[in-house]
Design a protein around this motif. Structure first.
Motif, short mmCIF file in Angstrom:
data_model
loop_
_atom_site.label_atom_id
_atom_site.label_comp_id
_atom_site.label_asym_id
_atom_site.label_seq_id
_atom_site.Cartn_x
_atom_site.Cartn_y
_atom_site.Cartn_z
N LEU A 108 43.29 9.58 32.19
CA LEU A 108 43.51 8.16 32.47
C LEU A 108 43.95 7.95 33.91
CD1 LEU A 108 43.68 5.25 31.42
CD2 LEU A 108 46.00 5.75 30.64
N LEU A 109 44.83 8.83 34.41
CA LEU A 109 45.29 8.71 35.79
C LEU A 109 44.14 8.87 36.78
CD1 LEU A 109 48.63 10.76 35.81
CD2 LEU A 109 48.35 8.29 35.74
N ALA A 110 43.22 9.73 36.46
CA ALA A 110 42.10 10.01 37.36
C ALA A 110 41.02 8.94 37.29
CB ALA A 110 41.49 11.37 37.02
N LYS A 111 41.05 8.13 36.25
CA LYS A 111 40.03 7.11 36.05
C LYS A 111 40.30 5.89 36.94
CE LYS A 111 38.06 4.26 32.32
NZ LYS A 111 38.17 3.93 30.89
N PRO A 112 39.31 5.43 37.70
CA PRO A 112 39.53 4.25 38.53
C PRO A 112 39.89 3.04 37.67
CG PRO A 112 37.47 5.36 39.11
CD PRO A 112 37.94 5.97 37.82
N GLY A 113 40.79 2.22 38.19
CA GLY A 113 41.19 1.02 37.47
C GLY A 113 41.35 -0.14 38.43
N ASP A 114 41.44 -1.35 37.88
CA ASP A 114 41.60 -2.54 38.71
C ASP A 114 43.01 -2.61 39.30
OD1 ASP A 114 39.01 -3.34 38.15
OD2 ASP A 114 39.61 -4.49 36.39
N ALA A 115 44.01 -2.12 38.54
CA ALA A 115 45.39 -2.19 38.99
C ALA A 115 45.73 -0.95 39.83
CB ALA A 115 46.33 -2.28 37.79
N ILE A 116 46.74 -1.08 40.69
CA ILE A 116 47.20 0.06 41.47
C ILE A 116 47.79 1.09 40.50
CG2 ILE A 116 47.62 -1.21 43.59
CD1 ILE A 116 50.55 -1.38 42.83
N GLY A 142 51.82 -6.26 38.20
CA GLY A 142 50.58 -5.59 38.57
C GLY A 142 50.56 -4.11 38.30
N TYR A 143 51.45 -3.63 37.44
CA TYR A 143 51.45 -2.21 37.11
C TYR A 143 50.27 -1.87 36.22
CZ TYR A 143 55.81 -0.77 39.28
OH TYR A 143 56.76 -0.44 40.20
N ILE A 190 51.82 11.66 42.25
CA ILE A 190 52.46 10.34 42.13
C ILE A 190 53.97 10.55 42.01
CG2 ILE A 190 52.67 8.25 40.73
CD1 ILE A 190 49.76 8.67 39.87
N PRO A 191 54.76 10.07 42.96
CA PRO A 191 56.21 10.27 42.90
C PRO A 191 56.83 9.47 41.75
CG PRO A 191 55.64 8.79 44.70
CD PRO A 191 54.34 9.32 44.16
N VAL A 192 57.88 10.05 41.17
CA VAL A 192 58.57 9.42 40.04
C VAL A 192 60.00 9.08 40.44
CG1 VAL A 192 59.30 9.67 37.66
CG2 VAL A 192 57.14 10.69 38.40
N LEU A 193 60.37 7.82 40.27
CA LEU A 193 61.72 7.36 40.54
C LEU A 193 62.43 7.11 39.21
CD1 LEU A 193 60.02 6.69 43.11
CD2 LEU A 193 61.53 4.72 43.45
N ALA A 194 63.68 7.49 39.10
CA ALA A 194 64.44 7.27 37.87
C ALA A 194 65.69 6.45 38.18
CB ALA A 194 64.85 8.60 37.24
N THR A 195 66.00 5.51 37.32
CA THR A 195 67.23 4.74 37.49
C THR A 195 68.42 5.60 37.09
OG1 THR A 195 66.95 3.82 35.26
CG2 THR A 195 66.11 2.53 37.10
N ALA A 196 69.49 5.54 37.89
CA ALA A 196 70.66 6.38 37.65
C ALA A 196 71.88 5.77 38.32
CB ALA A 196 70.42 7.79 38.18
N LEU A 197 73.06 6.26 37.96
CA LEU A 197 74.30 5.75 38.54
C LEU A 197 75.09 6.85 39.25
CD1 LEU A 197 75.50 3.37 35.68
CD2 LEU A 197 74.44 2.74 37.85
N HIS A 198 74.53 8.07 39.37
CA HIS A 198 75.30 9.13 40.04
C HIS A 198 75.27 8.93 41.55
CE1 HIS A 198 71.60 11.10 41.23
NE2 HIS A 198 71.19 11.16 39.97
N ARG A 199 76.12 9.66 42.24
CA ARG A 199 76.33 9.39 43.68
C ARG A 199 75.14 9.77 44.55
NH1 ARG A 199 81.48 13.09 45.01
NH2 ARG A 199 82.19 11.92 43.18
N ALA A 213 50.93 1.72 47.25
CA ALA A 213 51.19 3.15 47.06
C ALA A 213 51.47 3.47 45.59
CB ALA A 213 52.39 3.57 47.90
N PRO A 214 50.85 4.52 45.06
CA PRO A 214 51.12 4.91 43.67
C PRO A 214 52.57 5.36 43.50
CG PRO A 214 49.11 5.96 44.49
CD PRO A 214 49.82 5.37 45.68
N LEU A 215 53.17 5.02 42.38
CA LEU A 215 54.49 5.52 42.03
C LEU A 215 54.76 5.24 40.56
CD1 LEU A 215 56.73 3.01 41.73
CD2 LEU A 215 56.56 3.01 44.20
#
Length: 262
Positions: A108-116, A142-143, A190-199, A213-215
């Motif tokens: 699915l990631l490799a398949k072209p799509g309309d959305a970024i 727009g995800y 594709i970089p992955v960001l995670a929500t967190a509260l550590h310093r 940009a993909p993320l």
């Protein structure tokens, strides 16, 4: 098509439809039920498989034609409806295919799509209203899709569906362990960001990602947040500064802030 009138709760069709009120029944039948004029109109417009239209005997509004249609006695219809003040119309839909293997997700990631190529990963969100709002917001931002991790409430829960307002038909919705999804995304660059509260977490306002940009972004459970092992696996952890005195933000609100800010 001619309407069929059903007057008994013991009718075989009614019994099967009633089972769709549980996750187990939906999974067994590969069907789910939606309620209300707007959601049904959106289902037809989105071209999803619609098996049946179900009407209260007193319903006089417009409804989609060309489908198997059943008009139920009021007490029978009420046994199916989930809302306190039902509009008098339900529909039975076929559950959309949701990838549940890493190989499928990789394709699915490799398949072209309309959305970024941006993805929202949901780690154990349990409140139906939160999940529906999160999916709707990802659609608005727009995800390309949403990954539902282990412990997340069922997509076809009635409250989830009403909160999405049909957005789950507009974007990809995948069921996959978040750890597996992260590995697949990172393997695709594709970089992955995670929500967190550590310093070590970064203030989201200091991040600078190009609009296309993909993320991927990971958000977590209402009480526990994102699992520590997932935060460690992420490329970066982020937080939302709160100058007020609130202990935390609702997960759907926090998700909305980050999706649009990024």
């Amino acid at each position: 098509m001619q309407e069929e009138f059903i007057s008994s709760k013991q009718n075989a069709k009614v019994k099967n439809w009633r089972k769709l009120k549980t996750a187990k029944g939906r999974k067994q039948q590969g069907l789910y039920m939606i309620e209300g004029e707007h959601l049904i109109e959106e289902a037809v417009r989105s071209g999803v498989y619609l098996e049946a239209i179900i009407l209260n005997e007193t319903y006089e509004g417009a409804y989609p034609t060309g489908f198997s249609t059943y008009r139920l006695a009021a007490h029978v219809f009420e046994s199916l409806a989930e809302t306190d003040s039902p509009q008098g119309i339900l529909a039975i839909l076929g559950a959309q295919s949701r990838f549940n293997a890493a190989e499928d997700f990789q394709q699915l990631l490799a398949k072209p799509g309309d959305a970024i190529n941006r993805w929202l990963l949901v780690d154990g969100v349990q409140d139906p209203g939160n999940l529906g709002t999160i999916i709707r917001t990802a659609d608005a931002a727009g995800y390309r899709g949403v990954v539902l991790g282990t412990g997340t409430v069922d997509l076809y829960n009635d409250k989830v569906l009403r909160s999405t307002q049909g957005s789950h038909w507009h974007i990809e919705v995948v069921e996959l362990p978040i750890e597996t999804a992260m590995q697949t995304l990172q393997g695709a660059g594709i970089p992955v960001l995670a929500t967190a509260l550590h310093r070590e977490a970064r203030d989201y306002r200091t991040l600078d990602y190009a609009a296309g940009a993909p993320l991927a972004l990971v958000v977590g459970n209402e009480g526990q947040g994102v699992q520590a092992k997932l935060i460690e696996q992420a490329n970066l952890s982020v937080f939302i500064p709160m100058p007020g005195q609130a202990e935390s933000l609702n997960v759907a609100v926090a998700t909305g802030i980050l999706l649009f800010a990024l």
